[in-house]
Scaffold this motif. Structure first.
Motif, PDB file in Angstrom:
ATOM      1  N   GLY A 159       3.791   3.134   6.615  1.00 12.98           N
ATOM      2  CA  GLY A 159       3.071   2.583   5.469  1.00 12.98           C
ATOM      3  C   GLY A 159       1.581   2.812   5.509  1.00 12.98           C
ATOM      4  N   LEU A 160       1.052   3.306   6.627  1.00 18.48           N
ATOM      5  CA  LEU A 160      -0.390   3.490   6.756  1.00 18.48           C
ATOM      6  C   LEU A 160      -0.828   4.792   6.099  1.00 18.48           C
ATOM      7  CD1 LEU A 160      -0.932   2.338  10.449  1.00 18.48           C
ATOM      8  CD2 LEU A 160      -1.260   1.023   8.355  1.00 18.48           C
ATOM      9  N   GLY A 161      -1.802   4.691   5.198  1.00 17.76           N
ATOM     10  CA  GLY A 161      -2.351   5.886   4.570  1.00 17.76           C
ATOM     11  C   GLY A 161      -1.550   6.418   3.411  1.00 17.76           C
ATOM     12  N   HIS A 162      -0.610   5.625   2.866  1.00 10.48           N
ATOM     13  CA  HIS A 162       0.261   6.108   1.806  1.00 10.48           C
ATOM     14  C   HIS A 162       0.140   5.220   0.572  1.00 10.48           C
ATOM     15  CE1 HIS A 162       2.285   9.157   4.181  1.00 10.48           C
ATOM     16  NE2 HIS A 162       2.361   8.286   5.166  1.00 10.48           N
ATOM     17  N   GLY A 163      -0.574   5.707  -0.454  1.00  9.71           N
ATOM     18  CA  GLY A 163      -0.590   5.056  -1.749  1.00  9.71           C
ATOM     19  C   GLY A 163      -1.051   3.621  -1.718  1.00  9.71           C
ATOM     20  N   ALA A 164      -0.654   2.889  -2.781  1.00 14.99           N
ATOM     21  CA  ALA A 164      -1.036   1.487  -2.894  1.00 14.99           C
ATOM     22  C   ALA A 164      -0.185   0.589  -2.009  1.00 14.99           C
ATOM     23  CB  ALA A 164      -0.909   1.037  -4.355  1.00 14.99           C
ATOM     24  N   GLU A 165       0.880   1.128  -1.420  1.00 14.98           N
ATOM     25  CA  GLU A 165       1.793   0.308  -0.620  1.00 14.98           C
ATOM     26  C   GLU A 165       1.080  -0.325   0.570  1.00 14.98           C
ATOM     27  OE1 GLU A 165       5.117  -1.679   0.623  1.00 14.98           O
ATOM     28  OE2 GLU A 165       4.669  -0.704  -1.297  1.00 14.98           O
ATOM     29  N   GLU A 166       0.152   0.409   1.193  1.00 17.52           N
ATOM     30  CA  GLU A 166      -0.565  -0.144   2.341  1.00 17.52           C
ATOM     31  C   GLU A 166      -1.329  -1.398   1.946  1.00 17.52           C
ATOM     32  OE1 GLU A 166      -4.056   1.095   5.564  1.00 17.52           O
ATOM     33  OE2 GLU A 166      -3.293   2.580   4.135  1.00 17.52           O
ATOM     34  N   TYR A 167      -2.035  -1.352   0.815  1.00 18.41           N
ATOM     35  CA  TYR A 167      -2.811  -2.509   0.370  1.00 18.41           C
ATOM     36  C   TYR A 167      -1.895  -3.611  -0.160  1.00 18.41           C
ATOM     37  CZ  TYR A 167      -6.431   1.038   0.625  1.00 18.41           C
ATOM     38  OH  TYR A 167      -7.265   2.035   1.051  1.00 18.41           O
ATOM     39  N   ARG A 168      -0.770  -3.217  -0.736  1.00 19.88           N
ATOM     40  CA  ARG A 168       0.164  -4.219  -1.241  1.00 19.88           C
ATOM     41  C   ARG A 168       0.712  -5.057  -0.093  1.00 19.88           C
ATOM     42  NH1 ARG A 168       3.483  -0.948  -3.562  1.00 19.88           N
ATOM     43  NH2 ARG A 168       2.365  -0.857  -5.525  1.00 19.88           N
ATOM     44  N   ARG A 169       0.990  -4.423   1.028  1.00 18.31           N
ATOM     45  CA  ARG A 169       1.510  -5.166   2.181  1.00 18.31           C
ATOM     46  C   ARG A 169       0.470  -6.140   2.725  1.00 18.31           C
ATOM     47  NH1 ARG A 169       4.943  -0.669   5.748  1.00 18.31           N
ATOM     48  NH2 ARG A 169       6.344  -0.030   4.060  1.00 18.31           N
ATOM     49  N   VAL A 170      -0.779  -5.699   2.786  1.00 15.92           N
ATOM     50  CA  VAL A 170      -1.841  -6.596   3.250  1.00 15.92           C
ATOM     51  C   VAL A 170      -2.003  -7.759   2.275  1.00 15.92           C
ATOM     52  CG1 VAL A 170      -4.304  -6.781   3.795  1.00 15.92           C
ATOM     53  CG2 VAL A 170      -3.034  -4.727   4.447  1.00 15.92           C
ATOM     54  N   GLY A 171      -1.964  -7.456   0.972  1.00 13.29           N
ATOM     55  CA  GLY A 171      -2.076  -8.516  -0.031  1.00 13.29           C
ATOM     56  C   GLY A 171      -0.960  -9.537   0.087  1.00 13.29           C
ATOM     57  N   ARG A 172       0.283  -9.058   0.309  1.00 12.01           N
ATOM     58  CA  ARG A 172       1.402  -9.986   0.473  1.00 12.01           C
ATOM     59  C   ARG A 172       1.211 -10.857   1.714  1.00 12.01           C
ATOM     60  NH1 ARG A 172       5.017  -5.593  -1.109  1.00 12.01           N
ATOM     61  NH2 ARG A 172       5.436  -5.201   1.096  1.00 12.01           N
ATOM     62  N   ALA A 173       0.672 -10.251   2.774  1.00 11.56           N
ATOM     63  CA  ALA A 173       0.451 -11.024   4.002  1.00 11.56           C
ATOM     64  C   ALA A 173      -0.568 -12.133   3.782  1.00 11.56           C
ATOM     65  CB  ALA A 173      -0.010 -10.094   5.124  1.00 11.56           C
ATOM     66  N   LEU A 174      -1.658 -11.822   3.095  1.00 13.80           N
ATOM     67  CA  LEU A 174      -2.695 -12.838   2.863  1.00 13.80           C
ATOM     68  C   LEU A 174      -2.190 -13.924   1.906  1.00 13.80           C
ATOM     69  CD1 LEU A 174      -5.863 -10.561   2.560  1.00 13.80           C
ATOM     70  CD2 LEU A 174      -5.080 -11.891   4.526  1.00 13.80           C
ATOM     71  N   LEU A 175      -1.453 -13.528   0.873  1.00 16.53           N
ATOM     72  CA  LEU A 175      -0.892 -14.526  -0.041  1.00 16.53           C
ATOM     73  C   LEU A 175       0.111 -15.409   0.686  1.00 16.53           C
ATOM     74  CD1 LEU A 175      -0.655 -15.650  -2.899  1.00 16.53           C
ATOM     75  CD2 LEU A 175       1.082 -13.919  -3.388  1.00 16.53           C
ATOM     76  N   GLY A 176       0.936 -14.802   1.550  1.00 13.84           N
ATOM     77  CA  GLY A 176       1.880 -15.601   2.333  1.00 13.84           C
ATOM     78  C   GLY A 176       1.175 -16.573   3.260  1.00 13.84           C
ATOM     79  N   THR A 177       0.037 -16.144   3.822  1.00  9.52           N
ATOM     80  CA  THR A 177      -0.740 -17.043   4.685  1.00  9.52           C
ATOM     81  C   THR A 177      -1.260 -18.242   3.911  1.00  9.52           C
ATOM     82  OG1 THR A 177      -1.421 -15.182   6.094  1.00  9.52           O
ATOM     83  CG2 THR A 177      -2.744 -17.194   6.205  1.00  9.52           C
ATOM     84  N   MET A 178      -1.759 -17.984   2.707  1.00  6.84           N
ATOM     85  CA  MET A 178      -2.268 -19.085   1.879  1.00  6.84           C
ATOM     86  C   MET A 178      -1.158 -20.081   1.558  1.00  6.84           C
ATOM     87  SD  MET A 178      -4.719 -16.833  -0.648  1.00  6.84           S
ATOM     88  CE  MET A 178      -5.269 -18.237  -1.632  1.00  6.84           C
TER      89      MET A 178
END
Length: 502
Positions: A98-117
């Motif tokens: 998932g690293l370096g490929h499209g918006a998926e990399e940022y989508r995973r980080v976004g899901r992680a931060l939203l899940g943390t909240m």
């Protein structure tokens, strides 16, 4: 069949060996290094934000927070850090694929931060911990504000190395001649995705009925054997990816047997579907009757997601207008001093579902420039139905500067606020352009036109008409909020470079 896709018969003395692995540095070295850098960056970013917040909340020694208050803050800091890092791992944000490929990399980080909240909110509600509120609504979003640019910098460094021919996964592709030619062309056109096709295998039927052997290659890539020999070619350990392009040879049984044969090797098998422009959340694989079927959901043009997009567009447009207000005044004065005439230029454009609207820009040409276009038609350098000149004599001196850095388009923020345009979307077309649209190009009108888009960050006026349409359709078919934010971020750098703007 064109020359690029010509495959010819192999002479008996031709060696169909692949590049020896000893001549190539191991691909996993740079993969481990890049993953290590990303993991370290995420840990450092999280700890810097969390520790800084804890220090600010506790204040100086002897402050009103007290010892117990300070302990509570640092417990909250530790809990937040553990939750963020755990969520990143659970969301597979450090998975090499998932690293370096499209918006998926940022989508995973976004899901992680939203899940943390959400997790911190549940903990705070269950134990009545009011101390967690600032960590939920301020600290975790701050980790994203700092972490996304850090990830972007690391990703751009990887992409630069890939454009230079480094950090690419060696690929062996197998399938039909035309499909292989298209796959080779795409990997070369977009090297940042990290593939380099170093060999191809074709069906035995493709050898017959063709011209005498010349080079034994497809578009410069050597044919290393037939599809029957695919597993043997991979067995040498030279390839990291085996890409299966469409071909009648590929039956479910043959694909399954190939998967078994590849077990234990370092190569991953990738099956390229016929739907080459459908990606992201619209694709899902689920078994039916024991068969893994690729489900393609319909693109979403209405509903809650579009309402969210409209709200985000208008809020960001208002904020940008407030920030850019002083710049608007300066530009208006410069336009007036450069030959007089109106400051704004109004033009009818075609919006969503073919509805007409008036788009506004800073005037970058002499007044009545449209009247001078008739005598310039023979010099048109635009792609397809577009009219463009690299050195248009109608452009004013200040107009050339405004166009180079896309500053002339800033008043379109008012169109975004009014709801006739979006921040991100296809290019807003002229009525005369739409008259020449084919059915595929007309799908651009299913969504609002955008102030920026994939065309803006991929070359703008330097693109061919076909490439411009392809990029707009890719956006229309695969839209997501994560993709919008990636495009907005890339737009900043595209504007600074000024590439393709005239």
């Amino acid at each position: 069949m064109n020359d690029r896709q010509t495959v010819t018969e192999a002479p008996s003395d031709l060696r169909l060996d692949v590049i020896p692995v000893a001549l190539r540095p191991p691909a996993d070295t740079w993969e481990r290094r890049h993953r290590r850098d990303v993991v370290i960056a995420d840990h450092v970013t999280t700890l810097v934000v969390v520790i800084s917040a804890a220090v600010l909340m506790t204040g100086r020694p002897g402050s009103a927070a007290g010892a117990w208050g300070g302990l509570a803050v640092f417990l909250a800091a530790g809990t937040t850090a553990v939750c963020v890092l755990g969520a990143l791992m659970a969301a597979r944000a450090w998975e090499p694929r998932g690293l370096g490929h499209g918006a998926e990399e940022y989508r995973r980080v976004g899901r992680a931060l939203l899940g943390t909240m959400l997790l911190l909110a549940l903990i705070g509600f269950a134990f009545q911990l009011a101390v967690l509120r600032p960590w939920i609504f301020v600290v975790v979003p701050s980790i994203g504000v700092l972490g996304f640019p850090v990830r972007y910098v690391l990703r751009q460094a990887l992409h630069r190395r890939r454009r230079a021919g480094h950090c690419l996964l060696p690929v062996l592709a197998a399938g039909g001649v035309e499909a292989l030619g298209e796959l080779i062309s795409r990997t070369r056109r977009e090297p940042h995705n990290g593939w380099r096709i170093e060999g191809v295998c074709i069906a035995r039927d493709s050898w017959s009925g063709l011209a005498a052997w010349e080079r034994g290659e497809i578009d410069g890539v050597p044919v290393v054997g037939t599809i029957d020999e695919l597993a043997d070619r991979v067995g040498g350990g030279d390839y990291r990816v085996v890409a299966l392009a469409p071909d009648p040879y590929w039956t479910p049984g043959r694909i399954q047997r190939l998967a078994w044969q590849l077990e234990g090797s370092q190569a991953e098998m990738v099956v390229a579907p016929m739907l080459l422009e459908v990606t992201g959340p619209r694709l899902n694989v689920s078994p039916v009757f024991g068969l893994p079927l690729l489900w393609v959901s319909q693109p979403v043009f209405t509903g809650a997601k579009r309402v969210v997009k409209d709200c985000v567009d208008r809020v960001l447009a208002v904020l940008l207008l407030l920030l850019a207000a002083p710049l608007f005044v300066v530009i208006a004065v410069l336009v007036l001093l450069d030959g007089g005439g109106p400051v704004l230029y109004r033009q009818r454009r075609v919006g969503r579902e073919g509805r007409m609207f008036t788009m506004i820009k800073f005037r970058s040409m002499v007044p009545d420039a449209h009247l001078l276009r008739t005598g310039m038609a023979q010099n048109n350098q635009g792609a397809g139905p577009l009219f463009k000149l690299r050195r248009d004599p109608r452009v004013t001196r200040i107009g050339a500067f405004l166009r180079r850095y896309s500053i002339d388009e800033l008043p379109q923020l008012f169109n975004v606020v009014a709801g006739t345009m979006s921040l991100v979307g296809p290019r807003p077309p002229l009525p005369e352009e739409v008259e020449h649209y084919d059915p595929a190009a007309r799908r651009r009108l299913l969504v609002k036109p955008g102030l920026t888009g994939l065309w803006q960050v991929s070359g703008r006026s330097d693109l061919s008409w076909e490439e411009s349409v392809r990029l707009d359709l890719r956006y229309v078919e695969n839209w997501s909020l994560a993709l919008d934010f990636v495009i907005l971020w890339k737009t900043v750098w595209a504007v600074i470079r000024g590439q393709g703007a005239y």
